[in-house]
Design a protein around this motif. Structure first.
Motif, PDB file in Angstrom:
ATOM      1  N   ALA A   1      37.388  42.051  17.562  1.00  0.00           N
ATOM      2  CA  ALA A   1      38.735  41.684  17.098  1.00  0.00           C
ATOM      3  C   ALA A   1      39.182  42.478  15.860  1.00  0.00           C
ATOM      4  O   ALA A   1      40.325  42.959  15.814  1.00  0.00           O
ATOM      5  CB  ALA A   1      38.815  40.184  16.829  1.00  0.00           C
ATOM      6  N   PRO A   2      38.329  42.646  14.831  1.00  0.00           N
ATOM      7  CA  PRO A   2      38.750  43.463  13.672  1.00  0.00           C
ATOM      8  C   PRO A   2      39.027  44.912  14.056  1.00  0.00           C
ATOM      9  O   PRO A   2      39.963  45.540  13.519  1.00  0.00           O
ATOM     10  CB  PRO A   2      37.548  43.367  12.717  1.00  0.00           C
ATOM     11  CG  PRO A   2      36.838  42.131  13.119  1.00  0.00           C
ATOM     12  CD  PRO A   2      37.013  42.039  14.593  1.00  0.00           C
TER      13      PRO A   2
ATOM     14  N   ASN B   1      48.186  41.518   2.547  1.00  0.00           N
ATOM     15  CA  ASN B   1      47.726  42.745   3.192  1.00  0.00           C
ATOM     16  C   ASN B   1      46.350  43.163   2.681  1.00  0.00           C
ATOM     17  O   ASN B   1      45.480  43.551   3.469  1.00  0.00           O
ATOM     18  CB  ASN B   1      48.738  43.867   2.956  1.00  0.00           C
ATOM     19  CG  ASN B   1      48.447  45.107   3.763  1.00  0.00           C
ATOM     20  OD1 ASN B   1      47.680  45.969   3.338  1.00  0.00           O
ATOM     21  ND2 ASN B   1      49.052  45.207   4.936  1.00  0.00           N
ATOM     22  N   LEU B   2      46.146  43.056   1.373  1.00  0.00           N
ATOM     23  CA  LEU B   2      44.863  43.439   0.779  1.00  0.00           C
ATOM     24  C   LEU B   2      43.741  42.506   1.215  1.00  0.00           C
ATOM     25  O   LEU B   2      42.635  42.952   1.566  1.00  0.00           O
ATOM     26  CB  LEU B   2      44.969  43.458  -0.741  1.00  0.00           C
ATOM     27  CG  LEU B   2      45.784  44.597  -1.357  1.00  0.00           C
ATOM     28  CD1 LEU B   2      45.897  44.408  -2.863  1.00  0.00           C
ATOM     29  CD2 LEU B   2      45.150  45.951  -1.038  1.00  0.00           C
ATOM     30  N   ILE B   3      44.006  41.208   1.201  1.00  0.00           N
ATOM     31  CA  ILE B   3      42.972  40.227   1.572  1.00  0.00           C
ATOM     32  C   ILE B   3      42.600  40.365   3.045  1.00  0.00           C
ATOM     33  O   ILE B   3      41.417  40.418   3.399  1.00  0.00           O
ATOM     34  CB  ILE B   3      43.463  38.790   1.267  1.00  0.00           C
ATOM     35  CG1 ILE B   3      43.596  38.586  -0.239  1.00  0.00           C
ATOM     36  CG2 ILE B   3      42.490  37.764   1.855  1.00  0.00           C
ATOM     37  CD1 ILE B   3      44.271  37.274  -0.614  1.00  0.00           C
TER      38      ILE B   3
ATOM     39  N   ARG C   1      34.219  45.007  10.165  1.00  0.00           N
ATOM     40  CA  ARG C   1      34.044  46.276  10.881  1.00  0.00           C
ATOM     41  C   ARG C   1      32.864  47.071  10.352  1.00  0.00           C
ATOM     42  O   ARG C   1      32.266  47.877  11.070  1.00  0.00           O
ATOM     43  CB  ARG C   1      35.307  47.137  10.761  1.00  0.00           C
ATOM     44  CG  ARG C   1      36.479  46.644  11.574  1.00  0.00           C
ATOM     45  CD  ARG C   1      37.658  47.566  11.406  1.00  0.00           C
ATOM     46  NE  ARG C   1      37.363  48.895  11.916  1.00  0.00           N
ATOM     47  CZ  ARG C   1      37.978  50.004  11.526  1.00  0.00           C
ATOM     48  NH1 ARG C   1      38.895  49.959  10.588  1.00  0.00           N
ATOM     49  NH2 ARG C   1      37.667  51.155  12.047  1.00  0.00           N
ATOM     50  N   SER C   2      32.518  46.860   9.085  1.00  0.00           N
ATOM     51  CA  SER C   2      31.449  47.649   8.469  1.00  0.00           C
ATOM     52  C   SER C   2      30.051  47.128   8.802  1.00  0.00           C
ATOM     53  O   SER C   2      29.071  47.823   8.562  1.00  0.00           O
ATOM     54  CB  SER C   2      31.633  47.680   6.948  1.00  0.00           C
ATOM     55  OG  SER C   2      31.456  46.382   6.394  1.00  0.00           O
ATOM     56  N   ILE C   3      29.965  45.918   9.353  1.00  0.00           N
ATOM     57  CA  ILE C   3      28.654  45.338   9.675  1.00  0.00           C
ATOM     58  C   ILE C   3      28.207  45.842  11.038  1.00  0.00           C
ATOM     59  O   ILE C   3      28.927  45.663  12.030  1.00  0.00           O
ATOM     60  CB  ILE C   3      28.720  43.798   9.689  1.00  0.00           C
ATOM     61  CG1 ILE C   3      29.219  43.261   8.356  1.00  0.00           C
ATOM     62  CG2 ILE C   3      27.342  43.204  10.014  1.00  0.00           C
ATOM     63  CD1 ILE C   3      29.460  41.761   8.344  1.00  0.00           C
ATOM     64  N   PRO C   4      27.051  46.471  11.139  1.00  0.00           N
ATOM     65  CA  PRO C   4      26.546  46.902  12.449  1.00  0.00           C
ATOM     66  C   PRO C   4      26.485  45.724  13.412  1.00  0.00           C
ATOM     67  O   PRO C   4      26.116  44.603  13.009  1.00  0.00           O
ATOM     68  CB  PRO C   4      25.147  47.436  12.128  1.00  0.00           C
ATOM     69  CG  PRO C   4      25.220  47.840  10.693  1.00  0.00           C
ATOM     70  CD  PRO C   4      26.139  46.846  10.042  1.00  0.00           C
ATOM     71  N   PHE C   5      26.854  45.953  14.660  1.00  0.00           N
ATOM     72  CA  PHE C   5      26.996  44.851  15.608  1.00  0.00           C
ATOM     73  C   PHE C   5      25.717  44.046  15.772  1.00  0.00           C
ATOM     74  O   PHE C   5      25.755  42.816  15.860  1.00  0.00           O
ATOM     75  CB  PHE C   5      27.454  45.379  16.974  1.00  0.00           C
ATOM     76  CG  PHE C   5      27.626  44.285  17.992  1.00  0.00           C
ATOM     77  CD1 PHE C   5      28.724  43.435  17.929  1.00  0.00           C
ATOM     78  CD2 PHE C   5      26.680  44.085  18.986  1.00  0.00           C
ATOM     79  CE1 PHE C   5      28.884  42.408  18.849  1.00  0.00           C
ATOM     80  CE2 PHE C   5      26.834  43.064  19.908  1.00  0.00           C
ATOM     81  CZ  PHE C   5      27.940  42.228  19.850  1.00  0.00           C
ATOM     82  N   ILE C   6      24.589  44.710  15.811  1.00  0.00           N
ATOM     83  CA  ILE C   6      23.324  44.002  16.026  1.00  0.00           C
ATOM     84  C   ILE C   6      23.045  43.046  14.867  1.00  0.00           C
ATOM     85  O   ILE C   6      22.510  41.946  15.061  1.00  0.00           O
ATOM     86  CB  ILE C   6      22.166  45.006  16.228  1.00  0.00           C
ATOM     87  CG1 ILE C   6      20.937  44.303  16.812  1.00  0.00           C
ATOM     88  CG2 ILE C   6      21.822  45.724  14.948  1.00  0.00           C
ATOM     89  CD1 ILE C   6      21.098  43.868  18.228  1.00  0.00           C
TER      90      ILE C   6
ATOM     91  N   ILE D   1      38.963  41.680   4.657  1.00  0.00           N
ATOM     92  CA  ILE D   1      38.154  40.898   5.603  1.00  0.00           C
ATOM     93  C   ILE D   1      37.896  41.700   6.874  1.00  0.00           C
ATOM     94  O   ILE D   1      36.770  41.745   7.388  1.00  0.00           O
ATOM     95  CB  ILE D   1      38.857  39.567   5.941  1.00  0.00           C
ATOM     96  CG1 ILE D   1      38.922  38.684   4.699  1.00  0.00           C
ATOM     97  CG2 ILE D   1      38.119  38.843   7.066  1.00  0.00           C
ATOM     98  CD1 ILE D   1      39.766  37.439   4.878  1.00  0.00           C
ATOM     99  N   ILE D   2      38.935  42.353   7.373  1.00  0.00           N
ATOM    100  CA  ILE D   2      38.795  43.154   8.599  1.00  0.00           C
ATOM    101  C   ILE D   2      37.846  44.323   8.378  1.00  0.00           C
ATOM    102  O   ILE D   2      36.967  44.593   9.203  1.00  0.00           O
ATOM    103  CB  ILE D   2      40.179  43.645   9.069  1.00  0.00           C
ATOM    104  CG1 ILE D   2      40.975  42.462   9.629  1.00  0.00           C
ATOM    105  CG2 ILE D   2      40.046  44.752  10.122  1.00  0.00           C
ATOM    106  CD1 ILE D   2      42.399  42.793   9.984  1.00  0.00           C
ATOM    107  N   ASN D   3      38.000  45.004   7.261  1.00  0.00           N
ATOM    108  CA  ASN D   3      37.108  46.130   6.964  1.00  0.00           C
ATOM    109  C   ASN D   3      35.667  45.667   6.770  1.00  0.00           C
ATOM    110  O   ASN D   3      34.721  46.367   7.153  1.00  0.00           O
ATOM    111  CB  ASN D   3      37.585  46.865   5.711  1.00  0.00           C
ATOM    112  CG  ASN D   3      38.858  47.651   5.956  1.00  0.00           C
ATOM    113  OD1 ASN D   3      39.180  47.973   7.099  1.00  0.00           O
ATOM    114  ND2 ASN D   3      39.588  47.951   4.902  1.00  0.00           N
TER     115      ASN D   3
END
Length: 226
Positions: free
Chosen positions: A107-108, A59-61, A70-75, A65-67
């Motif tokens: 997806a994330p 769950n942590l790993i 998600r934290s990277i700006p799309f551009i 990865i998902i977070n």
């Protein structure tokens, strides 16, 4: 009344093609994002501390990865995954490459939306299924997903609108669609009516997605009186 540029865009079919490209990229990327995000969201839910099959390390790993994604700006994410999109689509520009990038970006987000939707399911229903000897897979398939269906559909609406916004940004770096028209023929040439007509079509697409989603939710949510 309208600029020559806008008139030409309609007469040569470029505007219609851009509308279709936007709808196509949005729907395909949203569908693919859910095919990836749904199982990821389920894994996040069942492996949490009080989940059906707790597994804190997994769950942590997975959550990290998902977070992270998600934290990277799309551009910025678009530039970062150029090598991957080139590997998958054979190119790092164009609608095919942009769809791959949209899936990676969405997806994330979908995974967290799915996890949130499942958390809304009443624990009493889950406990009742467990007391009757239902397996984890049966609870997921026959209890969690059916009970969370309205929330999952609402999440799909929100996700598709988010993907639509991503597609507009992707258009500025090689993708097609209304974003490309607004940027190339609107912003770069200071032709305001082209920009605003692209805005108008984008708003219409969003409203249609929202209306369709609301209709489906109304038909599937047993809490809403028909």
């Amino acid at each position: 009344m309208f600029s020559d540029t806008l008139t030409k865009l309609f007469s040569n079919g470029m505007m219609v093609e851009a509308i279709w490209a936007t709808v196509y990229m949005t729907l395909l990327a949203t569908l693919a994002s859910y095919l990836l995000g749904l199982p990821l969201g389920i894994i996040l839910y069942v492996t949490k501390g009080k989940g059906l099959t707790p597994c804190k390390p997994l769950n942590l790993i997975l959550g990290f990865i998902i977070n992270l994604l998600r934290s990277i700006p799309f551009i910025i994410l678009t530039f970062a995954v150029f090598p991957f999109t080139r590997l998958i689509a054979g190119t790092s520009i164009g609608n095919g490459a942009m769809i791959v990038t949209l899936i990676i970006g969405a997806a994330p987000y979908v995974a967290r939306m799915v996890e949130s939707s499942l958390l809304e399911v009443d624990n009493g229903v889950i406990e009742a299924a467990e007391s009757m000897g239902a397996s984890t897979f049966e609870i997921i398939l026959k209890v969690l997903i059916p009970e969370a269906k309205p929330a999952l559909i609402t999440g799909a609406i929100i996700s598709s609108i988010t993907v639509l916004g991503y597609s507009a940004m992707a258009s500025t770096i090689g993708g097609g669609g209304l974003g490309a028209i607004a940027y190339t023929f609107g912003y770069q040439t200071s032709t305001d009516d082209v920009t605003w007509i692209c805005v108008a079509f984008t708003v219409i697409i969003v409203q249609l997605i929202q209306a369709l989603g609301n209709f489906i939710v109304k038909k599937t949510d047993k809490r809403i009186k028909k």
